[in-house]
Write a protein that holds these residues in place. Structure first.
Motif, PDB file in Angstrom:
ATOM      1  N   ALA A  48       7.601  -3.593   9.230  1.00  0.00           N
ATOM      2  CA  ALA A  48       6.941  -4.850   9.587  1.00  0.00           C
ATOM      3  C   ALA A  48       7.062  -5.753   8.370  1.00  0.00           C
ATOM      4  N   ASP A  49       8.143  -6.514   8.319  1.00  0.00           N
ATOM      5  CA  ASP A  49       8.448  -7.297   7.120  1.00  0.00           C
ATOM      6  C   ASP A  49       7.494  -8.471   6.929  1.00  0.00           C
ATOM      7  N   ALA A  50       6.983  -9.037   8.025  1.00  0.00           N
ATOM      8  CA  ALA A  50       6.171 -10.245   7.888  1.00  0.00           C
ATOM      9  C   ALA A  50       4.810 -10.099   8.548  1.00  0.00           C
ATOM     10  N   GLY A  51       4.321  -8.875   8.695  1.00  0.00           N
ATOM     11  CA  GLY A  51       3.036  -8.703   9.354  1.00  0.00           C
ATOM     12  C   GLY A  51       2.472  -7.325   9.084  1.00  0.00           C
ATOM     13  N   ASP A  52       1.474  -6.949   9.873  1.00  0.00           N
ATOM     14  CA  ASP A  52       0.792  -5.668   9.724  1.00  0.00           C
ATOM     15  C   ASP A  52       1.407  -4.639  10.659  1.00  0.00           C
ATOM     16  N   LEU A  53       1.222  -3.387  10.275  1.00  0.00           N
ATOM     17  CA  LEU A  53       1.652  -2.258  11.091  1.00  0.00           C
ATOM     18  C   LEU A  53       0.415  -1.453  11.453  1.00  0.00           C
ATOM     19  N   ARG A  54       0.151  -1.336  12.759  1.00  0.00           N
ATOM     20  CA  ARG A  54      -1.056  -0.681  13.219  1.00  0.00           C
ATOM     21  C   ARG A  54      -0.694   0.436  14.196  1.00  0.00           C
ATOM     22  N   ALA A  55      -1.413   1.563  14.046  1.00  0.00           N
ATOM     23  CA  ALA A  55      -1.277   2.689  14.967  1.00  0.00           C
ATOM     24  C   ALA A  55      -2.681   3.119  15.355  1.00  0.00           C
ATOM     25  N   SER A  56      -3.028   3.019  16.643  1.00  0.00           N
ATOM     26  CA  SER A  56      -4.370   3.348  17.113  1.00  0.00           C
ATOM     27  C   SER A  56      -4.264   4.243  18.335  1.00  0.00           C
ATOM     28  N   CYS A  57      -5.257   5.103  18.500  1.00  0.00           N
ATOM     29  CA  CYS A  57      -5.289   6.001  19.648  1.00  0.00           C
ATOM     30  C   CYS A  57      -6.737   6.391  19.909  1.00  0.00           C
ATOM     31  N   ARG A  58      -6.979   6.913  21.097  1.00  0.00           N
ATOM     32  CA  ARG A  58      -8.331   7.341  21.452  1.00  0.00           C
ATOM     33  C   ARG A  58      -8.618   8.745  20.932  1.00  0.00           C
ATOM     34  N   GLY A  59      -7.600   9.566  20.867  1.00  0.00           N
ATOM     35  CA  GLY A  59      -7.773  10.929  20.373  1.00  0.00           C
ATOM     36  C   GLY A  59      -7.337  11.066  18.938  1.00  0.00           C
ATOM     37  N   ASP A  60      -6.506  12.035  18.674  1.00  0.00           N
ATOM     38  CA  ASP A  60      -6.042  12.328  17.311  1.00  0.00           C
ATOM     39  C   ASP A  60      -4.689  11.675  17.075  1.00  0.00           C
ATOM     40  N   LEU A  61      -4.466  11.227  15.856  1.00  0.00           N
ATOM     41  CA  LEU A  61      -3.208  10.656  15.411  1.00  0.00           C
ATOM     42  C   LEU A  61      -2.526  11.657  14.490  1.00  0.00           C
ATOM     43  N   HIS A  62      -1.365  12.155  14.894  1.00  0.00           N
ATOM     44  CA  HIS A  62      -0.662  13.197  14.149  1.00  0.00           C
ATOM     45  C   HIS A  62       0.558  12.582  13.478  1.00  0.00           C
ATOM     46  N   LEU A  63       0.625  12.768  12.160  1.00  0.00           N
ATOM     47  CA  LEU A  63       1.817  12.440  11.386  1.00  0.00           C
ATOM     48  C   LEU A  63       2.337  13.758  10.836  1.00  0.00           C
ATOM     49  N   GLU A  64       3.429  14.229  11.370  1.00  0.00           N
ATOM     50  CA  GLU A  64       3.910  15.581  11.062  1.00  0.00           C
ATOM     51  C   GLU A  64       5.310  15.510  10.482  1.00  0.00           C
ATOM     52  N   SER A  65       5.513  16.241   9.404  1.00  0.00           N
ATOM     53  CA  SER A  65       6.821  16.376   8.779  1.00  0.00           C
ATOM     54  C   SER A  65       7.097  17.865   8.623  1.00  0.00           C
ATOM     55  N   MET A  66       8.171  18.342   9.246  1.00  0.00           N
ATOM     56  CA  MET A  66       8.452  19.765   9.265  1.00  0.00           C
ATOM     57  C   MET A  66       8.915  20.270   7.902  1.00  0.00           C
ATOM     58  N   GLU A  67       9.779  19.526   7.211  1.00  0.00           N
ATOM     59  CA  GLU A  67      10.348  19.998   5.964  1.00  0.00           C
ATOM     60  C   GLU A  67      10.077  19.058   4.785  1.00  0.00           C
ATOM     61  N   GLY A  68       9.841  17.788   5.076  1.00  0.00           N
ATOM     62  CA  GLY A  68       9.664  16.823   3.991  1.00  0.00           C
ATOM     63  C   GLY A  68       8.212  16.539   3.721  1.00  0.00           C
ATOM     64  N   GLU A  69       7.920  15.343   3.312  1.00  0.00           N
ATOM     65  CA  GLU A  69       6.576  14.922   2.958  1.00  0.00           C
ATOM     66  C   GLU A  69       6.265  13.600   3.638  1.00  0.00           C
ATOM     67  N   ILE A  70       4.995  13.300   3.713  1.00  0.00           N
ATOM     68  CA  ILE A  70       4.509  12.037   4.258  1.00  0.00           C
ATOM     69  C   ILE A  70       4.047  11.192   3.064  1.00  0.00           C
ATOM     70  N   LEU A  71       4.732  10.090   2.838  1.00  0.00           N
ATOM     71  CA  LEU A  71       4.483   9.251   1.667  1.00  0.00           C
ATOM     72  C   LEU A  71       3.832   7.956   2.115  1.00  0.00           C
ATOM     73  N   LEU A  72       2.662   7.672   1.556  1.00  0.00           N
ATOM     74  CA  LEU A  72       1.964   6.409   1.775  1.00  0.00           C
ATOM     75  C   LEU A  72       2.073   5.618   0.479  1.00  0.00           C
ATOM     76  N   ASN A  73       2.975   4.672   0.454  1.00  0.00           N
ATOM     77  CA  ASN A  73       3.255   3.902  -0.756  1.00  0.00           C
ATOM     78  C   ASN A  73       2.839   2.463  -0.513  1.00  0.00           C
ATOM     79  N   ALA A  74       1.694   2.084  -1.089  1.00  0.00           N
ATOM     80  CA  ALA A  74       1.179   0.734  -0.889  1.00  0.00           C
ATOM     81  C   ALA A  74       0.306   0.370  -2.074  1.00  0.00           C
ATOM     82  N   ALA A  75       0.104  -0.936  -2.251  1.00  0.00           N
ATOM     83  CA  ALA A  75      -0.772  -1.409  -3.324  1.00  0.00           C
ATOM     84  C   ALA A  75      -2.215  -1.045  -3.062  1.00  0.00           C
ATOM     85  N   MET A  76      -2.595  -0.905  -1.791  1.00  0.00           N
ATOM     86  CA  MET A  76      -3.973  -0.574  -1.446  1.00  0.00           C
ATOM     87  C   MET A  76      -3.942   0.251  -0.162  1.00  0.00           C
TER      88      MET A  76
END
Length: 290
Positions: A206-234
């Motif tokens: 999302a080059d010029a806006g926000d990125l949102r992911a919402s759900c009523r239940g659980d939100l799964h971010l799964e990586s089988m072999e790698g890692e999940i990287l959250l790289n942000a100023a905040m």
């Protein structure tokens, strides 16, 4: 002159007069006259039909016959089925097919069995055949292809302009999904699960806006072999519960300006009042409630 001169002799043969006389002669003349009248009327009607239908050496009226085929000019109406090999218009005019009902084009094999049908009705266009193909104007690039087990859209850009977007009942395979400029892109599954899978990775930008992911239940971010990287100023985690110790449970919780972020073994996050040392162990009973 005596009587014997008028009475034929019995030794001589009888002489009968030849020809048509009396009523037979009159009937013959009447029949000849009637035939002449009928012939004149037929000739007159034939000349009148040729005149009205505009028969010429090239054809009849707007219908002209040449070596290339039959040429019709103006509006033509067919009351019965038309069997032709090819229909084309002039180079400087369009071909118009008009009907008060449906327009149906059928194709048959050498046995007379129906192999394809195109029906243009007042509310829909229906095609029944093994494969339906749409090419571009010069027939160099395939635009659309439909058959029993595959639907192919080969355009460089597929644009969906409906308010509700596009709905898919099964999986969709595409290298790229992009919204129109200054419009939001939304992937939604109202009643089921939304799964995004990429064998070599999934990239969401999302080059010029926000990125949102919402759900009523659980939100799964799964990586089988790698890692999940959250790289942000905040990075903000809103709505986290505040853990309390057993001693202060039920008492008024004093206002706290700084909190410590704690994590449970099951992956749940919560806040704990920040002190000189970590207080996650003190409020660790928060993990038991999850």
């Amino acid at each position: 002159m005596t009587w014997e001169q008028y009475v034929p002799s019995p030794d001589l043969p009888a002489i009968f007069p030849l020809g048509i006389y009396g009523w037979q002669k009159r009937c013959l003349y009447f029949l000849v006259l009637l035939l002449a009248v009928v012939m004149i009327m037929n000739m007159a009607l034939t000349i009148w039909i040729l005149k009205v239908m505009n028969f010429t050496l090239d054809g009849m009226g707007s219908l002209k016959v040449s070596e290339q085929g039959v040429q019709l000019e103006g509006v033509s109406e067919f009351l019965l089925p038309l069997y032709v090999k090819e229909i084309q218009s002039r180079k400087d005019s369009t071909l118009l097919l008009h009907s008060d009902g449906n327009i149906t084009l059928n194709t048959r094999n050498h046995l007379g069995l129906l192999t394809g049908q195109l029906t243009v009705g007042p509310n829909k266009v229906e095609v029944q055949m093994q494969r339906f193909v749409v090419w571009n104007h010069d027939r160099r690039r395939l635009l659309f292809s439909a058959q029993d087990d595959e639907l192919r859209i080969a355009t460089r850009k597929l644009r969906v302009t409906g308010v509700e977007g596009a709905g898919f009942q099964h999986s969709v395979e595409t290298p790229r999904i992009r919204a129109e400029p200054f419009q939001d892109l939304r992937l939604e599954s109202p009643t089921r699960m939304l799964t995004i899978v990429g064998p070599r990775g999934v990239e969401i930008n999302a080059d010029a806006g926000d990125l949102r992911a919402s759900c009523r239940g659980d939100l799964h971010l799964e990586s089988m072999e790698g890692e999940i990287l959250l790289n942000a100023a905040m990075i903000r985690l809103g709505g986290l519960p505040i853990g309390t110790s057993a001693a202060t449970r039920g008492a008024a919780v004093p206002k706290q300006a700084v909190y410590e972020l704690c994590a449970c073994p099951n992956g749940r996050f919560y806040l704990s009042p920040a002190e000189l040392q970590s207080t996650c162990q003190v409020t660790g009973n928060m993990c038991l409630w999850s």
